[in-house]
Design an enzyme around this catalytic site. Structure first.
Site, PDB file in Angstrom:
ATOM      1  N   LYS A 140      58.961 -43.090  12.028  1.00 15.65           N
ATOM      2  CA  LYS A 140      57.519 -43.416  12.017  1.00 15.65           C
ATOM      3  C   LYS A 140      56.782 -42.571  10.969  1.00 15.65           C
ATOM      4  O   LYS A 140      55.872 -43.053  10.294  1.00 15.65           O
ATOM      5  CB  LYS A 140      56.913 -43.197  13.409  1.00 15.65           C
ATOM      6  CG  LYS A 140      57.364 -44.253  14.411  1.00 15.65           C
ATOM      7  CD  LYS A 140      56.935 -43.961  15.844  1.00 15.65           C
ATOM      8  CE  LYS A 140      57.575 -44.971  16.792  1.00 15.65           C
ATOM      9  NZ  LYS A 140      57.351 -44.701  18.196  1.00 15.65           N
ATOM     10  N   ASN A 147      48.816 -49.185  29.182  1.00 21.12           N
ATOM     11  CA  ASN A 147      49.809 -48.125  29.397  1.00 21.12           C
ATOM     12  C   ASN A 147      49.093 -46.957  30.072  1.00 21.12           C
ATOM     13  O   ASN A 147      47.863 -46.965  30.176  1.00 21.12           O
ATOM     14  CB  ASN A 147      50.431 -47.715  28.047  1.00 21.12           C
ATOM     15  CG  ASN A 147      49.367 -47.201  27.097  1.00 21.12           C
ATOM     16  OD1 ASN A 147      48.775 -46.157  27.311  1.00 21.12           O
ATOM     17  ND2 ASN A 147      49.083 -47.966  26.048  1.00 21.12           N
ATOM     18  N   LYS A 197      54.956 -44.754   8.145  1.00 22.94           N
ATOM     19  CA  LYS A 197      53.493 -44.803   8.226  1.00 22.94           C
ATOM     20  C   LYS A 197      52.836 -43.844   7.221  1.00 22.94           C
ATOM     21  O   LYS A 197      51.631 -43.639   7.269  1.00 22.94           O
ATOM     22  CB  LYS A 197      53.047 -44.520   9.667  1.00 22.94           C
ATOM     23  CG  LYS A 197      53.677 -45.507  10.668  1.00 22.94           C
ATOM     24  CD  LYS A 197      53.105 -45.436  12.065  1.00 22.94           C
ATOM     25  CE  LYS A 197      53.943 -46.276  13.025  1.00 22.94           C
ATOM     26  NZ  LYS A 197      53.230 -46.764  14.194  1.00 22.94           N
TER      27      LYS A 197
END
Ligand code: PMT
Length: 400
Positions: free
Chosen positions: A339, A211, A343
């Site tokens: 997230k 990326n 996480k």
């Protein structure tokens, strides 16, 4: 961006050495950060670089003679010493180091230095044998205990033909240490693990999935944390950025390597900031040799999931502060919030990577910080260095 030296009064002392030309670039870098810089040159320095160059870049007259005539010349060294926020001597010769260490005041620079009460930054540069001599080392030790900040010289082939320590560090490195000396040390004693850059997931030795992460955001965080006194480990995927000094850099390529490096260092860290753009998938098979084109018009690449490193950190988390980034193209709050929870993070910095001034490869970023307690803070578009410091301000405000 406004750095910690913006608007500060800095006196640059230049001595007679072959590296004096580097002080010109140093002056330019300090002016770029909008510091007010005044230059004092020794008479010997004038043999290497003309005062006109420093006057043109600083916009102020250069001082090299305490007896020169002029409006306020006779008291100039006292006035400048009183106004200075920092004094930087680059290059500092064995001669001036000896004078400073022993309180000798027989020229403009050494006289001025006795009147200075602000921080003093010394950048020694000379022949390797001179630098290693007992006299110079003894004098440097005296100056260290007097509170001088010594920027250690680099090693290598020197202009005088010797090899060893004595080379003036590059102007960028000196400017970085000046910035360091001005930055508050609220991360002293903290071990900080930062990840940056992309990962590369190879399908054969010459092809990979990746990326556009440049590493700029993560490197900015690592440097800011080091400037604030932290002991920083930077785990970085492949980037074109120079490895930052005074930081332990662990270079990795794939997500698997990044995971290993992160897990190896997690337990000892007080703060973990995961800025890296980790590939979610990798090719299922990795060919030993370059795969040939063949005759097929289409080809299928089978992928398998990489471990979510941050999620695993969240699972193992004890009393560390855990910070993630969320790179999104839409619904920032919804995706970043998910997230943050999944996480087990303390903060997640969400950025819309579809904006031209944000995300991958840019020097600026527009970040919204989402906190564990459900609150959020949208920051304006700013330089990544500035984002890094605000993020660290918020981290410092949390209890670890
Ligand atoms: O490097 P620059 O060019 O400066 O660009 C900066 C940036 C856009 C890369 C940075 O600001 C950023 O957004 N980094 C996170 C990129 C990312 O992978 O986002 P994500 O939403 O896919 O992942 C969320 C978090 O999980 C991230 O902290 C990521 O490091 C982590 N992750 C993701 C996948 C995975 N397998 N393991 C992980 O640890």
């Amino acid at each position: 961006m406004k750095t910690a030296i913006h608007g500060k009064n800095i006196v640059l002392g230049v001595c007679g050495g072959i590296a004096a030309y580097k002080s010109v670039e140093l002056l330019r870098l300090l002016k770029k950060q909008e510091a007010n810089v005044r230059v004092i040159m020794t008479q010997n320095a004038r043999e290497f670089v003309g005062p006109m160059t420093f006057e043109a870049l600083s916009g102020l007259p250069v001082c090299s003679d305490i007896f020169e005539r002029g409006a306020d010349a006779s008291i100039r060294h006292i006035e400048w010493a009183e106004e200075a926020d920092a004094v930087v001597i680059a290059p500092a010769t064995a001669n001036i180091i000896g004078k400073f260490a022993n309180g000798i005041a027989d020229d403009a620079l050494s006289t001025f230095m006795l009147a200075v009460t602000s921080r003093q930054i010394l950048c020694p540069s000379m022949n390797a044998n001179m630098y290693l001599s007992n006299a110079v080392q003894r004098n440097l030790e005296i100056l260290r205990s007097d509170g001088y900040f010594i920027v250690e010289p680099g090693s290598g082939d020197l202009a005088c033909g010797t090899t060893g320590p004595g080379r003036l560090p590059e102007p960028e490195e000196i400017a970085d240490r000046i910035l360091y000396s001005f930055t508050k040390k609220d991360m002293n004693g903290k071990k900080i693990l930062v990840t940056a850059g992309p990962t590369r997931e190879h399908s054969d030795p010459v092809r990979f999935i990746s990326n556009p992460s440049s590493g700029k955001m993560g490197y900015a965080i690592a440097k800011a944390a080091e400037h604030r006194g932290g002991e920083v480990i930077l785990v970085t995927g492949p980037t074109n950025l120079a490895p930052p000094s005074h930081i332990t850099v662990v270079s990795v390529k794939s997500a698997k390597e990044m995971a290993q490096a992160v897990f190896d260092n997690m337990e000892n860290s007080h703060i973990v900031i995961k800025t890296a753009a980790v590939a979610d998938y990798r090719p299922k098979e990795m060919a030993d040799q370059k795969v040939k084109k063949g005759t097929d018009d289409e080809k299928v690449l089978h992928l398998e999931k990489n471990q979510d490193i941050l999620k695993e950190l969240g699972r193992r988390k004890q009393d560390q502060i855990l910070v993630g980034f969320a790179a999104e193209t839409e619904k920032l709050e919804k995706h970043a919030g998910k997230k943050l929870a999944e996480k087990n993070l303390d903060i997640i910095a969400g950025n819309l990577v579809s904006r031209p001034d944000s995300g991958f490869g840019t020097d600026t970023n527009q970040v919204t910080l989402f906190y564990r307690n459900g609150t959020k803070e949208a920051l304006p578009v700013m330089e990544k260095d500035a984002v890094a410091h605000i993020l660290l301000d918020r981290v410092a405000g949390l209890k670890s």
